[in-house]
Design a protein around this motif. Structure first.
Motif: not given
Length: 380
Positions: A30-35, A103-113, A351-358
């Motif tokens: 299957s194919l989706l983006l879900s955090l 670091v728990p509960n970062l919302p989706v807009d805190s991650f850049n892909l 290459t997938l780069r996941i960037q987290a921002i807090q």
């Protein structure tokens, strides 16, 4: 859950050292983006103290951000990754500061892909949702039942342990079952004694706690080092069992060890216990709680590499247990599962780069994946 709080003589120490995590590659469909993540707000992170690599604490009462060494960034620790047709990419990881604070509960807009350094648009299928059934966190609460406890402070320790259970496990009325807790004791005997299985209902665990009495203990000595070694083995086995039963579920755990003294049994050495802590699996945390003036804080910091908290007096113990329970909950809720629909349709080494921002803190994780055979049809 309330933020970590308490008197200045109680303090939670958090280790900044971490081991490199291994990645496992899993192919699904299957194919989706879900955090997806279990999470609590990290309202207590400013009250956490770091343990330096030499075992010393950087502050005696780390109750505010000013008293705690500031974090300089975030760490995304990869645990697993995989792909599934028609175009799904999955990554599971743990998120913490570079000082070891979960670091728990970062919302989706805190991650850049980013794929091959190109930002994936927000319109791409992605969301942040807690999903039961995808993650299990197990906690082993291991209580000192030596003579000084049984004949001096048993009732207070039982009440403190009950409050710990209430803060770690969801209320019995809820349907969330991603967290479980088992109870065990140790005294001077060779082996720890399991009092309960891993349970999801806090009321059931508390029944086992309040049923403890002096007859449960058999040896008034304290096999602290042996208990640490066997406790790590027990929680590690539980985590591995959960993973074996369902390879699609992310499994992790924590040992929380309470004592009011030092090792007296001499069945094994401090060095052996510390070695067991250092060699523990990457998805197992070890935390310690000490009571009174007879403990050795430096040893408990070395054993509690992820967190250590101390109560000077018996009447402070419930608050100290609650403090560690908050950290356990944040630790459990800092595991994330990312699923997203890749726009790639070819290439074996994307290459997938996941960037987290807090706030001012950032961190990145790079994952290589194959998009061979990818096609349209991704849905959340």
């Amino acid at each position: 859950m309330a933020a970590i709080g308490g008197k200045s003589h109680q303090h939670l120490l958090v280790s900044g050292s971490r081991r490199n995590q291994k990645a496992r590659f899993v192919t699904t469909f299957s194919l989706l983006l879900s955090l997806s993540m279990s999470a609590l707000m990290i309202s207590g992170c400013g009250e956490v103290e770091r343990v330096e690599p030499d075992g010393s604490s950087s502050s005696s009462t780390a109750r505010t951000e000013a008293n705690r060494p500031p974090a300089h960034g975030l760490r995304l620790i990869q645990l697993d990754h995989g792909t599934a047709l028609p175009a799904k990419v999955s990554v599971t990881f743990k998120l913490e500061t570079d000082t070891g604070v979960p670091v728990p509960n970062l919302p989706v807009d805190s991650f850049n892909l980013y794929e091959n350094d190109n930002l994936i648009s927000v319109e791409s299928a992605r969301r942040v949702t807690p999903q039961d059934g995808e993650f299990v966190f197990s906690t082993l609460l291991l209580l000192d039942f030596s003579g000084s406890v049984v004949f001096g402070s048993l009732d207070t320790i039982k009440s403190a342990a009950a409050s710990f259970v209430e803060n770690v496990l969801p209320p019995a009325a809820t349907e969330q079952t991603s967290k479980s807790l088992a109870l065990a004791i140790f005294d001077g005997r060779q082996n720890i004694v399991m009092i309960s299985d891993y349970l999801t209902n806090p009321d059931q665990v508390k029944e086992f706690i309040f049923a403890l009495d002096a007859s449960t203990a058999q040896d008034p000595s304290t096999n602290l080092y042996g208990a640490a070694i066997e406790g790590i083995a027990a929680i590690s086995a539980q985590v591995e069992q959960q993973r074996t039963l369902n390879p699609d579920i992310l499994s992790a755990g924590a040992l929380v060890l309470f004592t009011d003294g030092t090792d007296q049994a001499a069945r094994t050495t401090k060095e052996a216990a510390i070695q067991a802590v250092e060699a523990r699996p990457e998805d197992v945390s070890v935390m310690t709680i000490g009571l009174g003036s007879e403990i050795n804080p430096q040893v408990l910091q070395q054993l509690g590499r992820d967190a250590f908290s101390q109560a000077s007096e018996l009447n402070e113990l419930t608050e100290t247990f609650s403090e560690v329970a908050q950290f356990v909950s944040d630790e459990a809720d800092s595991f994330y599962k990312l699923d997203y629909c890749s726009p790639k349709r070819a290439g074996m080494e994307n290459t997938l780069r996941i960037q987290a921002i807090q706030g001012d803190l950032t961190g990145e994780l790079n994952v290589v994946f194959s998009a061979e055979g990818f096609s349209a049809g991704c849905k959340i």
